[in-house]
Design a protein around this motif. Structure first.
Motif, PDB file in Angstrom:
ATOM      1  N   ILE A 113      83.781  25.389  79.459  1.00  0.00           N
ATOM      2  CA  ILE A 113      82.687  25.854  80.219  1.00  0.00           C
ATOM      3  C   ILE A 113      82.077  27.129  79.233  1.00  0.00           C
ATOM      4  CG2 ILE A 113      82.055  27.574  82.229  1.00  0.00           C
ATOM      5  CD1 ILE A 113      82.533  25.087  83.282  1.00  0.00           C
ATOM      6  N   GLY A 114      80.793  26.943  79.159  1.00  0.00           N
ATOM      7  CA  GLY A 114      80.060  27.685  78.193  1.00  0.00           C
ATOM      8  C   GLY A 114      80.043  29.152  78.908  1.00  0.00           C
ATOM      9  N   ASN A 115      79.795  30.217  77.770  1.00  0.00           N
ATOM     10  CA  ASN A 115      79.761  31.386  78.043  1.00  0.00           C
ATOM     11  C   ASN A 115      78.890  32.037  76.995  1.00  0.00           C
ATOM     12  OD1 ASN A 115      82.989  31.748  78.736  1.00  0.00           O
ATOM     13  ND2 ASN A 115      82.843  30.287  77.124  1.00  0.00           N
ATOM     14  N   GLU A 116      78.281  33.070  77.255  1.00  0.00           N
ATOM     15  CA  GLU A 116      77.373  33.863  76.540  1.00  0.00           C
ATOM     16  C   GLU A 116      77.522  35.336  76.314  1.00  0.00           C
ATOM     17  OE1 GLU A 116      74.614  32.738  75.027  1.00  0.00           O
ATOM     18  OE2 GLU A 116      74.483  30.630  75.926  1.00  0.00           O
ATOM     19  N   GLY A 117      78.636  35.718  76.500  1.00  0.00           N
ATOM     20  CA  GLY A 117      79.073  37.085  75.884  1.00  0.00           C
ATOM     21  C   GLY A 117      80.570  36.938  75.475  1.00  0.00           C
ATOM     22  N   LYS A 118      81.206  35.795  75.053  1.00  0.00           N
ATOM     23  CA  LYS A 118      82.418  35.840  74.546  1.00  0.00           C
ATOM     24  C   LYS A 118      82.420  35.167  73.186  1.00  0.00           C
ATOM     25  CE  LYS A 118      84.333  37.539  78.285  1.00  0.00           C
ATOM     26  NZ  LYS A 118      82.971  37.612  79.195  1.00  0.00           N
ATOM     27  N   CYS A 119      83.543  35.752  72.260  1.00  0.00           N
ATOM     28  CA  CYS A 119      83.669  35.063  70.988  1.00  0.00           C
ATOM     29  C   CYS A 119      85.212  34.813  70.695  1.00  0.00           C
ATOM     30  CB  CYS A 119      82.857  35.876  70.077  1.00  0.00           C
ATOM     31  SG  CYS A 119      83.533  37.599  69.889  1.00  0.00           S
ATOM     32  N   ILE A 120      85.415  33.954  69.788  1.00  0.00           N
ATOM     33  CA  ILE A 120      86.743  34.033  69.429  1.00  0.00           C
ATOM     34  C   ILE A 120      86.729  34.915  67.847  1.00  0.00           C
ATOM     35  CG2 ILE A 120      87.903  32.184  70.350  1.00  0.00           C
ATOM     36  CD1 ILE A 120      87.158  30.379  67.710  1.00  0.00           C
ATOM     37  N   ILE A 121      87.765  35.601  67.518  1.00  0.00           N
ATOM     38  CA  ILE A 121      88.040  36.281  66.472  1.00  0.00           C
ATOM     39  C   ILE A 121      89.205  35.680  65.672  1.00  0.00           C
ATOM     40  CG2 ILE A 121      88.670  38.654  65.379  1.00  0.00           C
ATOM     41  CD1 ILE A 121      85.699  38.790  66.647  1.00  0.00           C
TER      42      ILE A 121
END
Length: 321
Positions: free
Chosen positions: A252-260
């Motif tokens: 599912i897509g997100n628009e305020g999440k990222c992986i580091i």
């Protein structure tokens, strides 16, 4: 989508900058140093949803593409394609949302364009944004920097945006107060880079979700990534809706999440910085880069078994952005 891009556009426009296929193009420009440059179009449906709208989405999406390239976002262009008859009141509401998001992200809207098309040629309004940011000389992120042993972190609950859109369309009889996670991440990422300038990689988790992002990273780096699925933050509402619809929350897509992805020695420091920021309070360490002999993503399930997490395929949840 990935095949379409690679077979049609990359082969036609091929050059060293484009073929990196990063979130932003990284350009060295004389005395300006390293610049990040990106563009994106937003055709989301519905235009307004819990936690945001197409205006906030357009600014945050472009800001985040610059930020995960290690850039400090500076300037945006905003172009609007408006369907004839679109209510002025809604146009003003969207414009106010663009303004508020740009102010929050501390970027300047430096240029733009407006077109009005006939009825039926657009679904209300489409927005295209482009952005430029500068990358400090000491910052260099990319899949080639990933090493075995690196830690993989995510800044919070995944899937909120995609499921908020499902609920916003009103196509299913689900009731929930779940809101989209749409947010500008540049401030949080700048704080991370201050304590970990040697960070190896970042990627925002948009179309295809965390499964697509991890697979792209594995493929580009040639390394395997193992994630503890129980450690990936997923809200109960998201799990419930995905279960009912037969969707993997990882897709599912997100628009305020990222992986580091950072060296293991920096993991605790990076996690602490993320959790002190409003957009990283539920951040978690979810996995690590491992020696496996091939570029795959391996999920360790709650019962201790393992599975291959594939690149999402087929018809993904449409138009999350």
């Amino acid at each position: 989508m990935r095949n379409l891009i690679e077979e049609i556009f990359v082969s036609a426009f091929s050059n060293d900058i484009l073929c990196e296929l990063g979130d932003s193009a990284v350009i060295r420009s004389g005395s300006a140093g390293k610049l990040a440059f990106t563009t994106d179009s937003f055709v989301v449906k519905p235009l307004f949803f819990r936690g945001g709208d197409i205006g906030r989405l357009a600014v945050c999406g472009t800001v985040n593409d610059l930020a995960v390239a290690g850039a400090r976002p500076r300037f945006l262009s905003v172009s609007m394609i408006i369907e004839e008859g679109f209510p002025i009141s809604l146009l003003k509401k969207i414009t106010r949302s663009v303004t508020a998001a740009a102010r929050e992200a501390d970027v300047v809207i430096a240029t733009g364009d407006t077109k009005v098309v006939e009825r039926g040629a657009a679904e209300g309004i489409f927005i295209t944004t482009a952005g430029v940011g500068d990358i400090p000389e000491h910052v260099s992120v990319g899949p080639e920097r990933i090493d075995v042993g690196d830690a993989v972190l995510v800044n919070g609950f995944i899937g909120d945006h995609g499921v908020a859109l499902i609920l916003g369309r009103g196509e299913y009889d689900f009731k929930s107060d779940l809101e989209s996670d749409v947010a500008p991440l540049a401030g949080m990422i700048e704080s991370i880079l201050m304590v970990c300038p040697g960070l190896h990689f970042m990627r925002d988790l948009t179309r295809g979700g965390i499964a697509a992002a991890l697979n792209e990273v594995a493929s580009a780096s040639g390394k395997a990534i193992e994630v503890d699925e129980a450690a990936i933050p997923v809200r109960h509402e998201v799990s419930a809706v995905c279960h009912l619809l037969g969707i993997d929350p990882l897709n599912i897509g997100n628009e305020g999440k990222c992986i580091i992805i950072c060296p293991a020695r920096d993991c605790d420091t990076v996690l602490a910085v993320m959790q002190r920021h409003e957009y990283g309070r539920t951040a978690a360490v979810i996995g690590r880069v491992i020696e496996y002999g091939k570029a795959v993503v391996i999920g360790r399930t709650a019962i201790g078994s393992k599975r291959i997490i594939d690149m999402p395929s087929g018809r993904l949840l449409p138009r999350i952005c």
